[in-house]
Design a protein around this motif. Structure first.
Motif, PDB file in Angstrom:
ATOM      1  N   PRO A 138       0.816  -1.228   0.000  1.00  0.00           N
ATOM      2  CA  PRO A 138       0.000   0.000   0.000  1.00  0.00           C
ATOM      3  C   PRO A 138       0.839   1.262   0.000  1.00  0.00           C
ATOM      4  O   PRO A 138       0.445   2.289  -0.575  1.00  0.00           O
ATOM      5  CB  PRO A 138      -0.821  -0.131   1.294  1.00  0.00           C
ATOM      6  CG  PRO A 138      -0.060  -1.096   2.143  1.00  0.00           C
ATOM      7  CD  PRO A 138       0.570  -2.054   1.191  1.00  0.00           C
ATOM      8  N   TRP A 139       2.028   1.230   0.629  1.00  0.00           N
ATOM      9  CA  TRP A 139       2.927   2.380   0.659  1.00  0.00           C
ATOM     10  C   TRP A 139       3.460   2.719  -0.729  1.00  0.00           C
ATOM     11  O   TRP A 139       3.780   3.878  -1.015  1.00  0.00           O
ATOM     12  CB  TRP A 139       4.096   2.102   1.608  1.00  0.00           C
ATOM     13  CG  TRP A 139       4.673   0.725   1.424  1.00  0.00           C
ATOM     14  CD1 TRP A 139       4.284  -0.417   2.049  1.00  0.00           C
ATOM     15  CD2 TRP A 139       5.701   0.347   0.504  1.00  0.00           C
ATOM     16  NE1 TRP A 139       5.026  -1.487   1.597  1.00  0.00           N
ATOM     17  CE2 TRP A 139       5.896  -1.044   0.652  1.00  0.00           C
ATOM     18  CE3 TRP A 139       6.480   1.048  -0.406  1.00  0.00           C
ATOM     19  CZ2 TRP A 139       6.837  -1.744  -0.096  1.00  0.00           C
ATOM     20  CZ3 TRP A 139       7.421   0.361  -1.148  1.00  0.00           C
ATOM     21  CH2 TRP A 139       7.589  -1.020  -0.996  1.00  0.00           C
ATOM     22  N   GLU A 181       0.430   4.093  -2.960  1.00  0.00           N
ATOM     23  CA  GLU A 181       0.166   5.496  -2.639  1.00  0.00           C
ATOM     24  C   GLU A 181       0.893   6.429  -3.605  1.00  0.00           C
ATOM     25  O   GLU A 181       0.392   7.494  -3.953  1.00  0.00           O
ATOM     26  CB  GLU A 181       0.614   5.774  -1.199  1.00  0.00           C
ATOM     27  CG  GLU A 181       0.295   7.165  -0.702  1.00  0.00           C
ATOM     28  CD  GLU A 181       0.711   7.377   0.736  1.00  0.00           C
ATOM     29  OE1 GLU A 181       0.684   8.531   1.197  1.00  0.00           O
ATOM     30  OE2 GLU A 181       1.071   6.384   1.401  1.00  0.00           O
ATOM     31  N   VAL A 182       2.087   6.025  -4.055  1.00  0.00           N
ATOM     32  CA  VAL A 182       2.849   6.814  -5.019  1.00  0.00           C
ATOM     33  C   VAL A 182       2.420   6.490  -6.444  1.00  0.00           C
ATOM     34  O   VAL A 182       2.161   7.386  -7.253  1.00  0.00           O
ATOM     35  CB  VAL A 182       4.362   6.551  -4.856  1.00  0.00           C
ATOM     36  CG1 VAL A 182       5.152   7.249  -5.966  1.00  0.00           C
ATOM     37  CG2 VAL A 182       4.836   7.021  -3.491  1.00  0.00           C
ATOM     38  N   GLN A 211      -0.334   5.178  -7.524  1.00  0.00           N
ATOM     39  CA  GLN A 211      -1.766   5.352  -7.740  1.00  0.00           C
ATOM     40  C   GLN A 211      -2.282   4.214  -8.626  1.00  0.00           C
ATOM     41  O   GLN A 211      -2.062   3.053  -8.315  1.00  0.00           O
ATOM     42  CB  GLN A 211      -2.063   6.739  -8.298  1.00  0.00           C
ATOM     43  CG  GLN A 211      -1.576   7.875  -7.412  1.00  0.00           C
ATOM     44  CD  GLN A 211      -1.880   9.229  -7.985  1.00  0.00           C
ATOM     45  OE1 GLN A 211      -3.029   9.604  -8.137  1.00  0.00           O
ATOM     46  NE2 GLN A 211      -0.826   9.980  -8.309  1.00  0.00           N
ATOM     47  N   CYS A 238       9.226   3.304  -5.033  1.00  0.00           N
ATOM     48  CA  CYS A 238       7.807   3.106  -4.727  1.00  0.00           C
ATOM     49  C   CYS A 238       6.970   3.136  -6.003  1.00  0.00           C
ATOM     50  O   CYS A 238       6.050   2.325  -6.167  1.00  0.00           O
ATOM     51  CB  CYS A 238       7.322   4.184  -3.757  1.00  0.00           C
ATOM     52  SG  CYS A 238       7.912   4.017  -2.072  1.00  0.00           S
ATOM     53  N   GLY A 272       4.972  -0.116  -7.026  1.00  0.00           N
ATOM     54  CA  GLY A 272       3.519   0.040  -7.056  1.00  0.00           C
ATOM     55  C   GLY A 272       2.928  -0.212  -8.422  1.00  0.00           C
ATOM     56  O   GLY A 272       1.861  -0.818  -8.557  1.00  0.00           O
TER      57      GLY A 272
END
Length: 490
Positions: free
Chosen positions: A227-228, A231-232, A234, A299, A303
């Motif tokens: 999730p961290w 967050e970047v 998206q 990140c 992500g």
């Protein structure tokens, strides 16, 4: 802090609540030395004819040239490998004008590493100090006397002395430490009259890039929730722009979900799978925020990888991260002020410099950060080929206007931001390096400074440079004299 990896310089275990010194100043250095039992002052690393700081393609070329010309040279590099952005840690292929010497040191072995270190270690006149970070220097007036470097593994601090220095770090670090004037940001149109310049000066720079590669495994691959990283990233799900192998980037990658259908409003050029489109930090201080920039890009990539798997598990359950660079490809820092600042106009018009010493080539390659939604992506990219012809670089751009025995090669020579977007190419930097190394030999021979070489020894400098490159500009032919009467009418 990231939820995934953690890094620190040291762990301090104490018996009371007294905090350790915080910072990188002399107080913190003295504290570390005392706790580790290191000498209070740097040990003597010896004296050399030339010290090159920065072991990228540019620094390696400078050290190799100087050694082959008979100078005792020390190359000080803060990483464990040579090559900088071309190294096995990052993997970009040197572009621009290369020539035989850059071609020689940029060859790769089976691991993808450059031959540069093997070549330098075969030279009796060259000594390579890897994992040594220059953190201070000693100057007397307008001259650097020595530099202090710290061994990353032992913490031992060493002082290296020389009459001549070449900064090949790309960060202008010796200039900042010695008080030399530098340039920063995007110059405005009014400053140098450049066509591609913005109306107002912008304190931004080319950001950093992290390189990566994915592959398809034989079986399904487990991956934790991140999730961290989401967050970047998206909802971004486009893994284009991969490093196929060291020396070959801009590779395609898996795309999932809505990103499979490009937004028609996006310029066609921005759909190219360019590795440097993963770029961040244009508005941040590249000297103090480097780790934050790198972590943000990590990140973004992790992500995005998770999004691709989540959106199409039937297609990408076997997709894994094959390689993820932990060293960011460096963007732009400060640039030195030399006795001349080369501009976009000089390059477009092929200005005839009396002190032209090397050829460079390549387009203006301008990166614009600040994507509306994904801050780790470029908003726009301009690739301006000009006339496609090489151009000359004057020697006055390769030495500091303020420090008498300091030259520079690579992305931080004395150029504007626009001009630097082409001179920064690593092959081009190798040509600057050859010229500065040759100039250091003449400084010793004639007991002079780089400015003195410019004033009195240009022909001899070109002759030395020609031993290492096929791209030496010829001196300008003297113009025919004209009468006072003709001159007045003109």
């Amino acid at each position: 802090m990231t939820g995934f990896d953690g890094r620190c310089d040291a762990i301090f275990l104490g018996h009371d609540d007294t905090p350790p010194p915080n910072g990188a100043g002399e107080e913190a250095r003295a504290w570390r030395r005392a706790l580790r039992g290191l000498p209070e002052n740097p040990i003597d690393g010896g004296e050399f004819d030339l010290i090159v700081v920065g072991g990228g393609v540019t620094g390696s070329a400078a050290a190799l040239t100087a050694a082959r010309l008979g100078s005792r040279v020390a190359l000080i590099q803060n990483r464990a490998v040579l090559g900088g952005n071309a190294s096995v840690e990052i993997g970009i292929n040197p572009q621009g004008v290369r020539g035989p010497l850059v071609d020689e040191l940029a060859q790769r072995d089976d691991t993808g590493d450059l031959r540069a270190r093997d070549l330098l270690e075969a030279e009796a006149n060259a000594t390579v100090f890897v994992e040594h970070t220059v953190y201070d220097l000693v100057a007397e007036g307008n001259r650097i006397v020595s530099v202090d470097a710290r061994d990353a593994r032992s913490g031992r601090e060493t002082r290296f002395r020389a009459p001549m220095f070449i900064d090949c770090t790309g960060t202008a670090i010796l200039g900042l430490m010695s008080g030399a004037r530098t340039l920063f940001g995007h110059e405005s149109k009014s400053e140098y009259g450049e066509k591609l310049a913005p109306d107002d000066h912008i304190d931004e720079h080319h950001g950093h890039t992290v390189f990566f590669r994915t592959r398809t495994a034989d079986t399904a691959v487990d991956f934790p929730d991140v999730p961290w990283a989401i967050e970047v990233a998206q909802d971004y799900a486009n893994l284009n722009g991969q490093l196929v192998e060291p020396g070959k980037d801009n590779g395609p990658g898996p795309v999932a979900g809505p990103d499979k259908v490009p937004d028609p409003s996006i310029r066609r050029r921005m759909l190219f799978p360019a590795s440097h489109f993963w770029e961040y930090g244009q508005k941040l201080d590249p000297y103090t925020e480097g780790e934050n920039i790198r972590d943000h890009l990590l990140c973004a990539i992790i992500g995005t990888y998770a999004n691709v798997r989540e959106l199409e598990p039937e297609n990408y359950a076997n997709l894994e991260l094959d390689w993820l660079g932990y060293v960011a490809g460096q963007g732009e820092f400060r640039r030195y002020l030399g006795d001349y600042v080369m501009t976009e106009t000089d390059i477009r018009d092929h200005t005839e410099f009396p002190d032209a010493v090397v050829m460079n080539a390549g387009p203006f390659c301008l990166h614009y950060g600040g994507h509306d939604k994904y801050d780790f992506r470029l908003r726009d990219w301009r690739w301006v080929e000009r006339d496609g012809q090489p151009y000359t670089v004057p020697f006055r751009c390769l030495y500091s206007a303020d420090i008498d025995n300091l030259m520079m090669a690579g992305k931080h020579i004395s150029v504007t931001h626009i001009a630097g977007s082409t001179t920064k190419l690593m092959g081009n930097g190798g040509q600057h390096a050859i010229a500065t190394a040759a100039a250091s030999v003449l400084c010793k021979k004639h007991g002079t400074t780089p400015r003195g070489v410019y004033e009195s020894h240009l022909d001899e400098l070109r002759e030395l440079i020609s031993e290492f490159t096929d791209n030496v500009p010829q001196p300008l032919a003297p113009k025919s004299p004209i009468s006072t009467e003709s001159e007045a009418s003109a």
